[in-house]
Design a protein around this motif. Structure first.
Motif, PDB file in Angstrom:
ATOM      1  N   LEU A 201       0.826  -1.195   0.000  1.00  0.00           N
ATOM      2  CA  LEU A 201       0.000   0.000   0.000  1.00  0.00           C
ATOM      3  C   LEU A 201       0.867   1.255   0.000  1.00  0.00           C
ATOM      4  CD1 LEU A 201      -2.823  -0.724   2.604  1.00  0.00           C
ATOM      5  CD2 LEU A 201      -3.132  -0.267   0.192  1.00  0.00           C
ATOM      6  N   ALA A 202       0.279   2.350  -0.500  1.00  0.00           N
ATOM      7  CA  ALA A 202       0.973   3.637  -0.446  1.00  0.00           C
ATOM      8  C   ALA A 202       1.265   4.019   1.002  1.00  0.00           C
ATOM      9  CB  ALA A 202       0.131   4.712  -1.124  1.00  0.00           C
ATOM     10  N   LEU A 203       0.424   3.565   1.932  1.00  0.00           N
ATOM     11  CA  LEU A 203       0.649   3.851   3.344  1.00  0.00           C
ATOM     12  C   LEU A 203       2.003   3.318   3.792  1.00  0.00           C
ATOM     13  CD1 LEU A 203      -0.349   4.634   6.253  1.00  0.00           C
ATOM     14  CD2 LEU A 203      -1.154   2.292   6.435  1.00  0.00           C
ATOM     15  N   PHE A 204       2.312   2.096   3.387  1.00  0.00           N
ATOM     16  CA  PHE A 204       3.583   1.485   3.774  1.00  0.00           C
ATOM     17  C   PHE A 204       4.747   2.337   3.301  1.00  0.00           C
ATOM     18  CE2 PHE A 204       7.049  -1.339   2.282  1.00  0.00           C
ATOM     19  CZ  PHE A 204       7.545  -1.720   3.518  1.00  0.00           C
ATOM     20  N   LYS A 205       4.753   2.694   2.024  1.00  0.00           N
ATOM     21  CA  LYS A 205       5.830   3.518   1.477  1.00  0.00           C
ATOM     22  C   LYS A 205       5.801   4.919   2.091  1.00  0.00           C
ATOM     23  CE  LYS A 205       8.309   2.407  -1.301  1.00  0.00           C
ATOM     24  NZ  LYS A 205       8.332   2.564  -2.762  1.00  0.00           N
ATOM     25  N   GLY A 206       4.591   5.423   2.377  1.00  0.00           N
ATOM     26  CA  GLY A 206       4.490   6.748   2.988  1.00  0.00           C
ATOM     27  C   GLY A 206       5.122   6.801   4.362  1.00  0.00           C
ATOM     28  N   VAL A 207       4.873   5.773   5.188  1.00  0.00           N
ATOM     29  CA  VAL A 207       5.454   5.726   6.524  1.00  0.00           C
ATOM     30  C   VAL A 207       6.976   5.644   6.424  1.00  0.00           C
ATOM     31  CG1 VAL A 207       5.651   4.359   8.634  1.00  0.00           C
ATOM     32  CG2 VAL A 207       3.417   4.714   7.591  1.00  0.00           C
ATOM     33  N   VAL A 208       7.465   4.787   5.523  1.00  0.00           N
ATOM     34  CA  VAL A 208       8.912   4.622   5.378  1.00  0.00           C
ATOM     35  C   VAL A 208       9.551   5.925   4.898  1.00  0.00           C
ATOM     36  CG1 VAL A 208      10.730   3.370   4.166  1.00  0.00           C
ATOM     37  CG2 VAL A 208       8.706   2.158   4.949  1.00  0.00           C
ATOM     38  N   THR A 209       8.877   6.623   3.996  1.00  0.00           N
ATOM     39  CA  THR A 209       9.408   7.893   3.503  1.00  0.00           C
ATOM     40  C   THR A 209       9.568   8.891   4.638  1.00  0.00           C
ATOM     41  OG1 THR A 209       8.396   7.563   1.326  1.00  0.00           O
ATOM     42  CG2 THR A 209       9.020   9.806   1.916  1.00  0.00           C
ATOM     43  N   LYS A 210       8.545   8.985   5.492  1.00  0.00           N
ATOM     44  CA  LYS A 210       8.636   9.903   6.647  1.00  0.00           C
ATOM     45  C   LYS A 210       9.769   9.476   7.577  1.00  0.00           C
ATOM     46  CE  LYS A 210       4.765  11.640   5.047  1.00  0.00           C
ATOM     47  NZ  LYS A 210       4.268  10.544   4.196  1.00  0.00           N
ATOM     48  N   GLY A 211       9.912   8.156   7.767  1.00  0.00           N
ATOM     49  CA  GLY A 211      11.003   7.675   8.606  1.00  0.00           C
ATOM     50  C   GLY A 211      12.359   8.020   8.039  1.00  0.00           C
ATOM     51  N   TYR A 212      12.494   7.894   6.707  1.00  0.00           N
ATOM     52  CA  TYR A 212      13.759   8.247   6.062  1.00  0.00           C
ATOM     53  C   TYR A 212      14.070   9.732   6.246  1.00  0.00           C
ATOM     54  CZ  TYR A 212      16.917   9.772   2.409  1.00  0.00           C
ATOM     55  OH  TYR A 212      17.942  10.376   1.740  1.00  0.00           O
ATOM     56  N   LEU A 213      13.069  10.588   6.067  1.00  0.00           N
ATOM     57  CA  LEU A 213      13.287  12.030   6.203  1.00  0.00           C
ATOM     58  C   LEU A 213      13.699  12.384   7.628  1.00  0.00           C
ATOM     59  CD1 LEU A 213      10.227  13.266   4.120  1.00  0.00           C
ATOM     60  CD2 LEU A 213      12.639  13.351   3.437  1.00  0.00           C
ATOM     61  N   MET A 214      13.103  11.688   8.612  1.00  0.00           N
ATOM     62  CA  MET A 214      13.455  11.956  10.011  1.00  0.00           C
ATOM     63  C   MET A 214      14.879  11.508  10.316  1.00  0.00           C
ATOM     64  SD  MET A 214       9.849  10.840  11.784  1.00  0.00           S
ATOM     65  CE  MET A 214      10.519  10.857  13.445  1.00  0.00           C
ATOM     66  N   ILE A 215      15.237  10.304   9.883  1.00  0.00           N
ATOM     67  CA  ILE A 215      16.574   9.796  10.211  1.00  0.00           C
ATOM     68  C   ILE A 215      17.643  10.496   9.378  1.00  0.00           C
ATOM     69  CG2 ILE A 215      16.899   7.884   8.579  1.00  0.00           C
ATOM     70  CD1 ILE A 215      17.510   6.154  11.115  1.00  0.00           C
ATOM     71  N   ARG A 216      17.254  11.037   8.227  1.00  0.00           N
ATOM     72  CA  ARG A 216      18.202  11.816   7.430  1.00  0.00           C
ATOM     73  C   ARG A 216      18.568  13.113   8.143  1.00  0.00           C
ATOM     74  NH1 ARG A 216      15.906  14.785   2.290  1.00  0.00           N
ATOM     75  NH2 ARG A 216      15.243  16.129   4.019  1.00  0.00           N
ATOM     76  N   GLU A 217      17.572  13.759   8.754  1.00  0.00           N
ATOM     77  CA  GLU A 217      17.799  15.029   9.429  1.00  0.00           C
ATOM     78  C   GLU A 217      18.214  14.853  10.890  1.00  0.00           C
ATOM     79  OE1 GLU A 217      17.795  17.918   7.845  1.00  0.00           O
ATOM     80  OE2 GLU A 217      17.390  16.754   6.028  1.00  0.00           O
ATOM     81  N   GLN A 218      17.995  13.641  11.452  1.00  0.00           N
ATOM     82  CA  GLN A 218      18.367  13.385  12.845  1.00  0.00           C
ATOM     83  C   GLN A 218      19.171  12.082  12.938  1.00  0.00           C
ATOM     84  OE1 GLN A 218      14.903  14.152  15.622  1.00  0.00           O
ATOM     85  NE2 GLN A 218      13.791  14.201  13.686  1.00  0.00           N
ATOM     86  N   PRO A 219      20.303  12.005  12.253  1.00  0.00           N
ATOM     87  CA  PRO A 219      21.043  10.735  12.204  1.00  0.00           C
ATOM     88  C   PRO A 219      21.617  10.319  13.547  1.00  0.00           C
ATOM     89  CG  PRO A 219      22.331  12.510  11.223  1.00  0.00           C
ATOM     90  CD  PRO A 219      20.978  13.071  11.488  1.00  0.00           C
TER      91      PRO A 219
END
Length: 619
Positions: A201-219
């Motif tokens: 589902l798009a939800l799955f990819k959407g959650v992962v995308t938000k997680g990537y953006l968070m860990i990218r800015e808060q490594p």
């Protein structure tokens, strides 16, 4: 970004399936003493409860829009963050995403009464979450002397040049303006579709995308936890440097207290519940310039090997990717004004000292950096590792556990398993035997189900039949492991979809082929498993649905091939290491599709957090 995520997700997504093993949700969200009576006292400002159990359980997302009383308006003016001391625990709801400019003064003659704007589903959920937060904050404040900083659930868009997707709901410190994903604590995504049946589902990819953006800015965070609510089913999406674990669903209709416990953990627990590393701090708008013990111009601090404080002057470099080593290089300064470069990264447990050993070997060579110090990052006085949480969750290796109590099943076949609510169970212990102390095998008369018996047992049975002997046959745990392999082969070569779907009814069945072979079953299996290391017959039988794991069939077969050559037996540990190798892409080239990922959470590589210091010239 989609290409980046597809690459990172391949083989690194673990879906909790087995209800008989612990869930990481139990670690991430502690169970409180709250009960339904507490939830039933929480209400919106108009007195409407947030949850009702009549005629059936239901979360109330829309309030009835009744006008606030003067008393409640006064409360809102005096302290919008505190709860009135009423028995119903009613609060002032979130007012959506209205800006100060939207509230600018307009002369009365220009005002036109407009119908109230209907709030979006995301705003309704955010209003409910903020209602719970303020109610629970008031309740806990009466018990505990200190309460963490104020939080707020919001539906505001987070500015980002690389991603235009708007999060459904984010949690931030309301005293800090969320200028980027560096200020987001967690994210909650909503959908009316069932994530359990459609994992792409798009939800799955959407959650992962938000997680990537968070860990990218808060490594510097130890882990990221996001949440999804799909058809009233709550899931945690746990991301660390070893991969992504998606917890099995919890019904927030049947277990409303679980949702409240989750919201309390997110908004009322200390920052370590969000994976913040207590040994490092990067300043935000609130604390910037407020640390008198740091060097002038410092942007944060980090603990050194002796628990002292080093000033972080700048971020020199940081890696990209979701499950990379999370390497960050800082320019740091000690109390004497000496400056160094500090490398902060996660490494595989079995390689944690590799770079340190190499730098010690080349110490003193001109034009090679000099290692000053290296140490493991500690959390709660122990070396930090992704296994701290992952070890609390994992697939149950039941057959191996049975051997620890000296029980050998002895007759493994698909007919001796049952699956109930996503969990598998061994049944039919008629032929099971107890392994006596000091022994590693049992003696049997050659029992088992022919299509799934090991080559060793089939050969021994054939010899026994020729001589019409009465001697018993040695039965080892490795014989059972080989039976599990044949069960695995039958499934991946027969089924072409979930729920027993078979696309080609004429395809040759494993069990049907071997059932009537009798003594010829042993040589037939030997030709498939033991003839040559390059043979790919079993591998090529894999259906299209299981195409992503066809190489695993070959690698498992080769384990038996080499064991036969060396006249050794196979252990559970060897199969576990094989799956680890396959998951980490050392054994396969093709990624595992999202719909085919298995619950193999205990097989991912644990990562250790380490830091190394080398000197640099003062800027």
């Amino acid at each position: 970004m989609d290409i980046l995520l597809d690459r990172d997700l391949a083989g690194n997504v673990l879906w909790e399936e087995d209800h008989s093993v612990p869930s990481i949700m139990d670690v991430l969200v502690p169970i409180s003493s709250l009960s339904m009576s507490h939830i039933q006292k929480i209400a919106y400002s108009n007195g409407q409860p947030i949850f009702t159990s009549r005629p059936s359980n239901k979360w109330v997302l829309e309030n009835d829009g009744k006008k606030q009383t003067k008393r409640k308006k006064k409360v809102a003016r005096n302290d919008a963050d505190e709860l009135t001391e009423s028995s119903t625990m009613s609060i002032i709801p979130d007012n959506g995403e209205e800006t100060w400019s939207a509230r600018a003064y307009r002369p009365n003659k220009e005002v036109k009464k407009a119908p109230p704007r209907k709030r979006s589903t995301e705003q309704q959920w955010a209003g409910l979450f903020n209602t719970v937060y303020i109610a629970m904050r008031s309740l806990y404040k009466a018990t505990f002397s200190t309460i963490p900083q104020h939080s707020k659930f919001s539906t505001s868009a987070i500015p980002d040049e690389t991603n235009a997707q708007k999060p459904d709901i984010v949690l931030t410190n309301h005293k800090v303006q969320a200028k980027s994903w560096a200020h987001v604590l967690t994210c909650i995504e909503l959908t009316v579709s069932d994530l359990g049946t459609t994992r792409d589902l798009a939800l799955f990819k959407g959650v992962v995308t938000k997680g990537y953006l968070m860990i990218r800015e808060q490594p510097w965070r130890r882990f990221i936890v996001l949440f999804s609510i799909a058809v009233w089913q709550l899931r945690a999406h746990y991301i660390d440097r070893s991969g992504l674990i998606i917890t099995r669903p919890i019904s927030i209709i049947d277990q409303p207290v679980c949702l409240v416990d989750t919201l309390n953990t997110l908004s009322l627990a200390n920052c370590q519940a969000h994976g913040m590393d207590p040994t490092i701090h990067l300043c935000d708008d609130i604390c910037k310039g407020q640390h008198s013990d740091l060097a002038n111009g410092a942007i944060g601090w980090v603990e050194d090997k002796r628990k002292g404080i080093l000033s972080i002057m700048a971020i020199l470099w940081r890696s990209q990717g979701l499950f990379s080593r999370g390497t960050i290089c800082y320019r740091i300064q000690n109390g004497k004004g000496d400056e160094y470069a500090l490398k902060d990264c996660w490494v595989d447990e079995d390689k944690k000292n590799h770079e340190e050993d190499v730098l010690n070997c080349v110490w003193g060579i001109p034009n090679v950096v000099t290692l000053i110090e290296a140490w493991d990052v500690e959390y709660q006085n122990e070396p930090d590792s992704t296994s701290r949480i992952r070890d609390r969750h994992g697939a149950s290796r039941t057959h191996e556990t049975m051997l620890t109590v000296h029980v050998l099943h002895g007759d493994l076949s698909p007919n001796n398993f049952i699956i109930h609510k996503g969990s598998g169970y061994f049944i039919d212990f008629d032929h099971a035997q107890i392994i006596l102390p000091g022994n590693t095998s049992v003696r049997s008369r050659g029992t088992g189900t022919l299509p799934y018996m090991s080559i060793h047992l089939l050969t021994a049975c054939a010899e026994k039949e020729k001589t019409q002997g009465t001697v018993t046959i040695e039965h080892c745990p490795s014989d059972d492991i080989e039976s599990l392999f044949y069960i695995f082969v039958e499934f991946v070569s027969t089924y072409d979809g979930p729920q027993g779907y078979i696309s080609n009814s004429k395809v040759e069945r494993w069990a049907e082929t071997l059932e009537d072979m009798g003594h010829r079953a042993g040589p037939y299996k030997s030709c498939l498993v033991l003839v040559t290391r390059h043979d790919k017959q079993l591998m090529n039988r894999t259906t299209q649905y299981f195409g992503g794991i066809r190489d695993l069939v070959q690698e498992w077969r080769l384990k038996f091939f080499y064991a036969a050559e060396e006249q050794t037996t196979i252990t559970h540990l060897e199969i576990l290491e094989l799956i680890k190798k396959w998951i980490s892409h050392e054994a396969v080239d093709e990624p595992l599709p999202p719909t085919q990922e298995a619950d193999l959470s205990s097989t991912t590589h644990p990562c250790r957090s380490t830091r190394k210091v080398i000197p640099v010239k003062r800027a």
